[in-house]
Design a protein around this motif. Structure first.
Motif, PDB file in Angstrom:
ATOM      1  N   GLN A  77     -40.636   0.069  23.617  1.00 14.26           N
ATOM      2  CA  GLN A  77     -41.962   0.689  23.467  1.00 14.26           C
ATOM      3  C   GLN A  77     -41.845   2.121  22.963  1.00 14.26           C
ATOM      4  O   GLN A  77     -42.608   2.549  22.095  1.00 14.26           O
ATOM      5  CB  GLN A  77     -42.689   0.683  24.810  1.00 14.26           C
ATOM      6  CG  GLN A  77     -43.252  -0.652  25.144  1.00 14.26           C
ATOM      7  CD  GLN A  77     -43.739  -0.732  26.601  1.00 14.26           C
ATOM      8  OE1 GLN A  77     -43.876   0.309  27.227  1.00 14.26           O
ATOM      9  NE2 GLN A  77     -43.933  -1.930  27.075  1.00 14.26           N
ATOM     10  N   SER A 109     -42.805   3.683  19.146  1.00 15.59           N
ATOM     11  CA  SER A 109     -43.745   4.809  19.096  1.00 15.59           C
ATOM     12  C   SER A 109     -43.188   5.896  18.170  1.00 15.59           C
ATOM     13  O   SER A 109     -43.865   6.900  17.924  1.00 15.59           O
ATOM     14  CB  SER A 109     -43.959   5.416  20.486  1.00 15.59           C
ATOM     15  OG  SER A 109     -44.300   4.434  21.388  1.00 15.59           O
ATOM     16  N   VAL A 122     -41.101  -2.815  14.436  1.00 14.75           N
ATOM     17  CA  VAL A 122     -42.505  -2.409  14.625  1.00 14.75           C
ATOM     18  C   VAL A 122     -43.442  -3.592  14.297  1.00 14.75           C
ATOM     19  O   VAL A 122     -44.399  -3.878  15.016  1.00 14.75           O
ATOM     20  CB  VAL A 122     -42.827  -1.194  13.736  1.00 14.75           C
ATOM     21  CG1 VAL A 122     -44.339  -0.923  13.701  1.00 14.75           C
ATOM     22  CG2 VAL A 122     -42.101   0.031  14.241  1.00 14.75           C
ATOM     23  N   ARG A 123     -43.120  -4.316  13.196  1.00 13.79           N
ATOM     24  CA  ARG A 123     -43.943  -5.477  12.816  1.00 13.79           C
ATOM     25  C   ARG A 123     -43.974  -6.519  13.946  1.00 13.79           C
ATOM     26  O   ARG A 123     -45.009  -7.068  14.337  1.00 13.79           O
ATOM     27  CB  ARG A 123     -43.381  -6.082  11.530  1.00 13.79           C
ATOM     28  CG  ARG A 123     -44.280  -7.149  10.900  1.00 13.79           C
ATOM     29  CD  ARG A 123     -43.629  -7.781   9.719  1.00 13.79           C
ATOM     30  NE  ARG A 123     -42.264  -8.222   9.969  1.00 13.79           N
ATOM     31  CZ  ARG A 123     -41.979  -9.355  10.654  1.00 13.79           C
ATOM     32  NH1 ARG A 123     -42.932 -10.082  11.166  1.00 13.79           N
ATOM     33  NH2 ARG A 123     -40.700  -9.696  10.838  1.00 13.79           N
ATOM     34  N   GLU A 162     -46.009  -5.466  16.682  1.00 15.34           N
ATOM     35  CA  GLU A 162     -47.424  -5.665  16.377  1.00 15.34           C
ATOM     36  C   GLU A 162     -47.836  -7.119  16.574  1.00 15.34           C
ATOM     37  O   GLU A 162     -48.875  -7.424  17.157  1.00 15.34           O
ATOM     38  CB  GLU A 162     -47.708  -5.253  14.921  1.00 15.34           C
ATOM     39  CG  GLU A 162     -48.469  -3.950  14.894  1.00 15.34           C
ATOM     40  CD  GLU A 162     -48.491  -3.339  13.502  1.00 15.34           C
ATOM     41  OE1 GLU A 162     -48.317  -4.091  12.523  1.00 15.34           O
ATOM     42  OE2 GLU A 162     -48.671  -2.111  13.429  1.00 15.34           O
ATOM     43  N   GLY A 202     -48.134  -7.846  19.943  1.00 18.45           N
ATOM     44  CA  GLY A 202     -49.202  -7.091  20.638  1.00 18.45           C
ATOM     45  C   GLY A 202     -48.619  -6.044  21.553  1.00 18.45           C
ATOM     46  O   GLY A 202     -49.278  -5.546  22.448  1.00 18.45           O
ATOM     47  N   ARG A 244     -47.641  -2.457  22.431  1.00 22.85           N
ATOM     48  CA  ARG A 244     -48.118  -1.152  21.965  1.00 22.85           C
ATOM     49  C   ARG A 244     -47.307  -0.046  22.599  1.00 22.85           C
ATOM     50  O   ARG A 244     -46.849  -0.178  23.727  1.00 22.85           O
ATOM     51  CB  ARG A 244     -49.600  -0.974  22.350  1.00 22.85           C
ATOM     52  CG  ARG A 244     -50.547  -1.859  21.583  1.00 22.85           C
ATOM     53  CD  ARG A 244     -50.715  -1.300  20.178  1.00 22.85           C
ATOM     54  NE  ARG A 244     -51.353  -2.295  19.329  1.00 22.85           N
ATOM     55  CZ  ARG A 244     -52.689  -2.412  19.223  1.00 22.85           C
ATOM     56  NH1 ARG A 244     -53.458  -1.605  19.882  1.00 22.85           N
ATOM     57  NH2 ARG A 244     -53.208  -3.330  18.424  1.00 22.85           N
TER      58      ARG A 244
END
Lengths: 1400, 212
Positions: free
Chosen positions: B153, B157, B195-196, B199, B202, B204
């Motif tokens: 995570q 970020s 990162v994809r 995404e 889900g 974050r």
């Protein structure tokens, strides 16, 4: 511990005197505080490091509580200390757990705590005892005991502490504070306390012991009883003396109630003295106690109350026995009382007049004055049980005597004092009822009544026999001292004397009364029997006694004393004197009874007959001293005897001369007497007549038997009798005699004699026989004639009735001649008044009498009688009687009646038919005219037969020739002839008559009579005229009929008659028409048809057709005509009735147009619905089309495969065909609906018809999510109708329903269609929806044209539907459903086979 | 891969249409199951859903659109080819919006139908593939330890290792090791790849809300 018992007592008393709750609070407080203090000290000591035996401290606290606070607090303290011991010392960690090794300590501690608390109660009890008894020694003893126990306890507890410490130590257990107890300190402490206690106790003991001993000795050695009683009345203490007084031991008394020693009635008094009155500190009080053995003991009590606290009061009493003194006083008092009683009794005896009062009074005195509880007097009864009957009592009897059942027999109940006294005649005393065995049967009852002793004293009569007893009961045992007994015996003796005296006085009185009464009776008896009695002293020859009656008999005055013998002798008639003197002397001399009858003459001249009897009275020496006897006046008797003798003599004379034979028989039928006539007739000598056989000799043998039987019967019942018998005369001939015998009886009713007479009745007998014979003949004659003879006297009724009269009238001959009234009862009620009247008239006028009337016999039969009577007069012309005959003429009457009736019927028939019958001779003069014929000619039957000429006068002059001719024909031509003619009656009436005559020929063929009938035919003539009139009327009617009428003569081929309508309709006159052929006004084009119709009508068919008529002006009009054949008068006519129907046709045309319009509208409606359905229909068609396309494509693809799948292709092709057909069907259905078909009737299956419609609306329903449900009846009748129209109706209803539900979301959208048969020939179809429904107010409006709720509707659908159904003979209506929605109903009639014919 | 024997479900109340369709689709070499109503289809046994649903719009009871809605609710993703008797624009719009493959009006051209079915099968295949990838990715993510997920995570970020170490109060070196493991376990070839994936999953950044 350090105080003396007394001090403790006082302090306790002091505490107790305060308010009780406070005292309890203090005591329990003390327990809690002492435990608290022990605990505190123990904890404090621990805290400062001193290890002390806490258990000991706690037990000490318990002991204190027990000692000073009492049992309750002690127990509380024991519990608290046990808890504390456990809680703080055994288990100081504050967990609820006891080390197993510590259980013994704990148990032992608890046991000791309990023991200590018990110790408190010992002490308390001792203290209480101390307070109550004042027995110092006892107190000391108890105190000493409790102290010792205290001491023992402390010693033991100290030892225990030491022991347990050591034990604990020895076992080496950890966690025990006791380990840390300083052994030395503990021992020291205990030893010190023990020592201290011991010293204190010893000191107190020594101090108290000397005082207690002194008290004790005082009590033990006292002469008197010492008795201590607590507040509840229980003995606390009693010394030996006290116990001895009450006859028991101290042990028996102490701790028990004193009540057993107190007499029941004195209980309250004693308790008051002993317990209630504290202010009397010293009281001298005498009281009778009951000893244990039941004896009474008088005691003198000196009572001193015990000073205790407020509640616990008792008393101490010094008691000395004063019974002896009391008894002496009592005896003295009683003797005094008894002496007084005796004196009172004696006074009573002197005054007493009757026994019951005496007894009662004495009993009262004995009871009240001598002071006994009860006294009663009983008399011995000499019955079977030898019972004693109580006759008087007083005192507390209370029903005791009734239940006691005392006797004087030698049995259980007779051995009581009373029985004993009566039996033995000596007084019997029972000193103690409670113990004496003799009293066993009554003991319970006696004691209950409070009787303790008793004495029975016999009551003796002058012969020294005991006849009863005076029994006295006392409330005290041993109440009777010898002195008292003596006094009581004296009293009883006096009393018995009194009773006997009273009794003898009464007896004497009774005897005197009886004597006086018997004397009165004797005098009365003498007076009645005219008998006097007398006594004569022989020595002095003087009367010593005359009874009253003597004076009366001999006519002397009793006031003047008994007369001298001489005076009496002088009254005797001189002729009797000697006889009297002789028999008198005989009595004196021979000393026997003599009697005499003699006559005396009184001074007034009366002669008296005297009967006298003399009886000598002898003394012991056998010398005669007196003559005594009765004298009876027998004058009356003598006189009667004389009279009897005279009458008998007279009677004999009479008997001798009477024409009858006279007999006297004695009771056994021996003849005693027969008179002269008897002897003359029978020729018997008087001796023979007196023999018993005489009867047998003279009586006819047949009658003799009868006589014997009758005599036997008479002997037994003694009744007089009568018989007829034949008796032989001296010449040997028998003659008839009437024999009558009467008995003579004595006073007892026995028959002494039979007096009989015999009367010669020979002549009478003969006459009777002759009469009887002639009567028999007469009766036979009457019987044959059905007629009876009679004699009747108007004054005295029916004199004679022959036997047949009875038979005719229905009376019983045995009952004799009936009275006139009974006779009249038989007469028929309708005739009765007349008959009475007639009889009266006859009796008055004395004329011959003849009558006929009916009678009703008892069995209800009605007979007709014919009566003839003739008066019979005596020589002076007075009416004696009527004699006559009565004949039964019923049969004759009946025959006459029948004849009359048949004539009447005939006459009636003639009258009704207005037909007369007649006969004439050949002249022709009338021989017979029936009544009706007279009427027809207007003649009076009373005037007799008219002559031919007279009859002719009545015939209408015009018809006379005809009339005569008719007769002529019958007589001369000898044929039946008939003629119609008229008669003119005197009042001018004309009658039309029709006569028929028939000649009657004799054997020679000559006319002898003409018989015939004549009928009145006036009515018929009149009817004919009326008919003619009717025809005219009919004519008018026909002329005025609306329809045109034509009568066409088939033979003459011409119109013979037309009515006015025909003329007016065609514009011709009647004249113009008649005579013409019928066809001239028909159209030429119709001619052939008309002719054929005429032919058919002529053949008998009624022809109905329509055709045209042409008017005179040439215009034409349509007619509807019936042509039919009529025939009358032998002619055949065609009757044509024609009606102008131009108006009707016009109306029909109009209606057709309207119907067409309606059909158009229906079509429009249908099409408009279909318009609405278009989308659905398109879908419907689309489905099979989609199928076809898909299947086609598939088919191609299957074929186009590398390896063509033929099976699949074939299958697809088959579906294409099927779906194609389906699409075709749908289209056909739609076309059928859109087609503007003409209505046609056919037989329809309603279910199928509806199903087809549903196929159309199915898609629409689906689109609106409506579920269609059908409930079709299986057996629904076929109906007649137009399929398309009916389908239109269903379509309409279904579409409406679907639309009505399109807005519905909250419920199922359901369309339910039902078909079923309702009537035998009706089918009902309902269409239900669950839609929005219709306002019930508007539910009928929906069928109106142009009424609609739909935005797009025309409002014609339901209106058209209704008219379609009406055209089908059905109905359409709507109802609101129970739930939401509407139901439409329509009915259709069942299809009948013939309807199809009619429709065809 | 499943194309040759993909199963096609037909739901139509009209037997003519049902049978015609069935024959047609089978002639294209596809397996067919037929149902007369939506309810019947929903009660269909078997775990494997069909690849395509040929659905009549007007059905008695539950309509075609209702069925589509119902399937969306239970997450049944079957491409639908709608058939209708008469074109109804609002209904077709609604059907297409809800993801229907095609909306055909009866009677339909066979080619058009089969094309639509093919498209549906293709769409179904893609859907199934996506589902499989997603499951794979999730499996990978779940194989990470809690700390690794935490580190992941932070990484997505965009924080530096140093920053991550400070954030998580651990040594930078440790962060590196975690990061390496994450990349390896997630089969990520680059940070962008990771990162994809995040995404898609889900996942974050926990910092993300703070920054916005």
């Amino acid at each position: 511990m350090d105080r003396s018992g007394i001090d403790a007592n006082k302090s306790v008393a002091h505490r107790s005197s305060e308010a009780l709750p406070l005292s309890y609070l203090q005591r329990y407080g003390l327990a809690v505080v002492s435990i608290g203090v022990a605990l505190g000290i123990s904890l404090l000591l621990q805290h400062f490091g001193f290890r002390v035996p806490s258990a000991l401290l706690l037990l000490f606290a318990v002991a204190i509580s027990s000692w000073y606070a009492g049992a309750g607090p002690a127990v509380l303290a024991a519990i608290l200390s046990t808890i504390s011991f456990y809680w703080y010392f055994v288990e100081p960690v504050h967990t609820i757990y006891i080390n197993r090794s510590e259980i013994p300590y704990f148990v032992i501690f608890a046991a000791f705590a309990a023991l200590l608390s018990r110790f408190g109660t010992f002490r308390q009890r001792a203290e209480a005892d101390l307070r109550r008894t004042h027995d110092q020694l006892n107190v000391e003893r108890l105190k000493l005991g409790s102290r010792t126990i205290a001491l023992l306890y402390f010693t033991f507890s100290s030892c225990w502490i030491l022991f347990t410490d050591r034990l604990v130590h020895g076992l080496g257990l950890s966690n025990a504070y006791l380990l840390k107890v300083s052994e030395a300190k503990g021992i020291l402490f205990i030893s010190l306390s023990t020592l201290l206690m011991y010293v204190l106790v010893e000191k107190a003991l020594r101090q108290r012991h000397s005082v207690a001993t002194a008290y004790w000795q005082l009590v033990e050695t006292a002469q008197e009883g010492v008795w201590s009683v607590d507040a509840e009345g229980k003995t606390v203490f009693a010394n030996e003396n006290m116990a001895a007084i009450l006859g028991t031991s101290p042990g028996e008394m102490i701790g028990k109630s004193i009540l057993p020693f107190v007499p029941q009635e004195k209980k309250d008094e004693l308790l008051n003295h002993l317990l209630q009155r504290e202010q009397r500190l010293q009281e001298h009080y005498e009281f009778p106690f009951l000893r244990a053995d039941g004896a009474q003991v008088w005691a003198l009590l000196r009572i001193s109350p015990v000073l205790g606290d407020g509640q616990d009061r008792g008393c101490l009493a010094l008691v000395s026995d004063i019974t002896e003194r009391k008894r002496a006083e009592e005896a003295l008092r009683r003797l005094n009382r008894e002496l007084r009683a005796i004196s009172n009794c004696n006074q009573t005896l002197l005054r007493a007049t009757d026994e019951q009062t005496l007894l009662k009074e004495i009993c009262r005195i004995v009871c009240e004055e001598a002071g006994y509880r009860m006294a009663w007097v009983g008399y011995a009864q000499y019955d079977e049980a030898k019972s004693v009957r109580p006759v008087a009592w007083t005192g507390a009897e209370e029903g005791y005597l009734a239940s006691a059942g005392i006797t004087w027999a030698d049995t259980d109940r007779g051995r009581g004092p009373t029985g004993e006294a009566i039996r033995s005649g000596k007084s019997c005393c029972v000193q103690a009822f409670a113990t004496d065995p003799r009293m066993a049967p009554w003991r319970e009852s006696l004691l209950q009544h409070g009787f303790r002793s008793g004495i029975a004293l016999p009551l003796k009569d002058e012969n020294d026999n005991a006849f009863g007893s005076l029994t006295v009961h006392s409330a005290q045992p041993d109440a009777f001292t010898s002195e008292e007994i003596r006094l009581l015996e004296e009293l009883a003796g006096d009393m018995a004397f009194g009773i006997v005296t009273l009794r003898s006085r009464a007896a004497r009185k009774r005897a005197e009364l009886a004597l006086r009464r018997s004397e009165a009776y004797l005098a009365e008896g003498q007076r009645l029997s005219h008998t006097g009695s007398w006594a004569l002293d022989v020595a002095s020859d003087k009367w010593t006694y005359w009874s009253e009656e003597m004076f009366r008999i001999f006519g002397f005055d009793s006031q003047e004393g008994i007369p001298a013998r001489k005076a009496l002798f002088g009254r005797i008639l001189p002729e009797d004197r000697t006889r009297v003197e002789v028999s008198f002397q005989k009595s004196l001399r021979e000393r026997v009874d003599t009697f005499d009858q003699y006559r005396i003459a009184l001074p007034d001249g009366t002669i008296k007959h005297i009967h006298i009897i003399r009886h000598p009275v002898l003394n012991e020496a056998g010398e005669i001293v007196q003559l005594v006897g009765p004298a009876m006046d027998i004058t009356e008797r003598k006189r009667a005897e004389e009279k009897l003798r005279q009458s008998e003599a007279e009677l004999r004379q009479i008997v001798g001369v009477i024409p009858q034979q006279v007999f006297v028989f004695d009771s056994d039928w021996s003849p005693v007497f027969a008179n002269r006539r008897e002897l003359d007739y029978t020729g018997l000598t008087p001796q023979e007549a007196k023999s018993k056989e005489a009867v047998a000799r003279i009586f006819h043998p047949e009658d003799l038997k009868k006589l014997e039987i009758i005599r036997q019967r008479a002997s037994s019942d003694g009744a007089p009798f009568e018989m007829e018998a034949r008796i032989r005369g001296k010449e040997g001939e028998y003659r008839w005699f009437l024999i009558r015998d009467n008995p003579l009886r004595d006073e007892q009713g026995r028959v002494l004699r039979w007096y009989g007479t015999r009367t010669d009745i020979e002549e009478r007998k003969r006459a009777e026989e002759a009469l009887r014979r002639s009567e028999a003949y007469l009766a036979e004659a009457e019987r044959i004639n059905h007629s009876g003879t009679w004699a009747w006297n108007p004054a005295s009724g029916i004199q004679y009735w022959s036997k047949e009269c009875y038979g005719i009238m229905g009376f019983d001959p045995d009952e004799g001649v009936p009275s006139l009234e009974r006779f009249l009862e038989r007469i028929h009620p309708d005739d009765l008044p007349r008959v009475r009247e007639r009889l009266l008239t006859v009796a008055r006028e004395k004329t011959n009498y003849e009558d006929e009337y009916r009678i009703v016999r008892p069995n209800g039969e009605v007979r007709d009688l014919h009566i003839i009577g003739h008066p019979v007069f005596d020589s002076t012309g007075n009416l004696l009687e009527y004699i006559g005959t009565t004949a039964d003429v019923t049969e004759r009457k009946r025959a006459e009646e029948a004849l009359r009736r048949s004539e009447a019927y005939l006459a009636e028939a003639q009258r009704l038919t207005h037909t007369g019958s007649w006969a004439t001779d050949a002249v022709p003069e009338p021989l017979y005219w029936s009544e009706e014929l007279f009427r027809l000619y207007g003649l009076d039957p009373q005037d007799g037969l008219p002559t031919h000429g007279q009859a002719m006068q009545r015939v209408h002059p015009e018809d006379r020739d005809k009339y005569v001719q008719a007769f002529h024909r019958a007589i001369h031509q000898k044929v039946d002839s008939d003629v119609e003619f008229r008669t003119v009656l005197p009042d001018g009436t004309v009658k039309h008559l029709h006569g028929i005559g028939h000649p009657v020929l004799n054997a020679n063929g000559e006319v002898v009579e003409v018989v015939g009938t004549t009928a009145d035919i006036t009515e018929r003539k009149r009817a004919e005229d009326a008919l003619r009139e009717g025809e005219t009327r009919f004519r008018t009617f026909v002329d005025h009929a609306g329809d045109a009428l034509f009568v066409y003569d088939l033979e003459h081929r011409a119109i013979v008659d037309v009515n006015r309508s025909a003329c007016e309709g065609l514009g011709y006159t009647r004249e113009e028409m008649i005579g013409k052929t019928s066809l001239f006004f028909h159209l030429d084009s119709d001619r052939a048809e008309m002719e054929s119709a005429a032919e058919r009508a002529a053949a008998g068919e009624t022809v109905f057709d329509r055709h045209w008529h042409r008017r005179k002006d040439g215009s034409t009009f349509p007619v509807e005509a019936h042509t039919s054949l009529v025939s009358y008068g032998g002619h055949r006519f065609l009757l044509k009735v024609a009606r102008d129907i131009s108006d009707r046709l016009r109306a029909e045309e109009q209606r057709d147009k309207l119907r067409q319009l309606e059909a158009d509208l229906a079509h429009i409606d249908r099409v408009s619905i279909l318009g609405e359905l278009t989308a659905s229909i398109a879908h419907e068609v689309n489905q099979p089309l989609s199928g076809i396309v898909s299947s086609g494509s598939a088919c191609l693809r299957w074929l186009a495969r590398d390896v063509p799948d033929l099976e699949e292709a074939r299958e697809a092709a088959r579906r294409i065909v099927r779906d194609g057909k389906r699409a075709g069907e749908i289209i056909a259905r739609i076309r059928a609906l859109t087609k503007k078909a003409v209505a046609s009737g056919e037989k329809l299956d309603l279910n199928k018809t509806i199903r087809e419609v549903l196929a159309l609306v199915g898609d629409e329903a689906k689109r609106n999510a409506v579920l269609i449900r059908t409930r079709f009846g299986d057996d629904v009748f076929p109906v007649l109708g137009d399929q398309v129209q009916l389908q239109q109706v269903v379509l309409n209803l279904a579409m409406n329903a679907i639309e009505a539900m399109s807005k519905v979301d909250d419920r199922a959208r359901e369309l339910v269609i039902t078909t079923r048969n309702i009537d035998p020939d009706q089918v009902l179809v309902t269409v239900e929806d669950s839609g929005t429904g219709i306002d019930p107010q508007m539910i009928d409006k929906v069928f109106d044209s142009f009424y609609t709720t739909k935005p797009s509707g025309m409002g014609m659908g339901l209106s058209i539907s209704r008219s379609i159904l009406q055209a089908h003979g059905g109905r359409l209506w709507a109802t609101a459903k129970d739930g939401p929605g509407t139901t439409f109903h329509f009915t259709l009639p069942k299809y009948h086979e013939e309807e199809s014919d009619a429709g065809a | 891969m499943r194309e040759p024997n993909a199963t096609i479900a037909i739901v139509d109340d009209d037997p003519s249409v049902r049978e015609g369709l069935s024959s047609l689709i089978r002639s294209a070499g596809l397996q067919v199951e037929t149902f007369a109503s939506a309810q019947e289809f929903l009660a269909r046994p078997g775990a494997e859903p069909p690849s395509c649903l040929v659905l009549d719009l007007q059905l008695p009871g539950l309509s075609g659109l209702d069925l589509q809605k119902r399937m969306a609710e239970v997450g049944l993703e079957i491409p639908i080819v709608f058939l209708t008797g008469h074109g109804n624009i609002p209904a077709s719009v609604q059907a297409m919006k809800a993801g229907a493959v095609e909306f055909l009006t009866k009677p339909f051209d066979d080619k058009e139908l089969l094309r639509a079915i093919q498209e549906a099968i293709e769409r179904d295949r893609r859907t199934r593939q996506q589902h499989a990838e997603m499951r794979d990715l999730q499996d990978r993510y779940e194989s990470l330890t809690a700390r690794e997920q935490e580190v992941m995570q932070q990484v997505i970020s965009g924080l530096l290792n140093k920053q991550i170490a400070a954030e998580l109060n651990i040594a930078e070196y440790t962060v590196k090791i975690h990061r390496g493991r994450v990349m390896r376990k997630m089969h990520a070839e680059s940070l962008a790849d990771l990162v994809r994936m995040a995404e898609a999953l889900g996942v974050r950044s926990h910092k993300a809300p703070a920054r916005t």
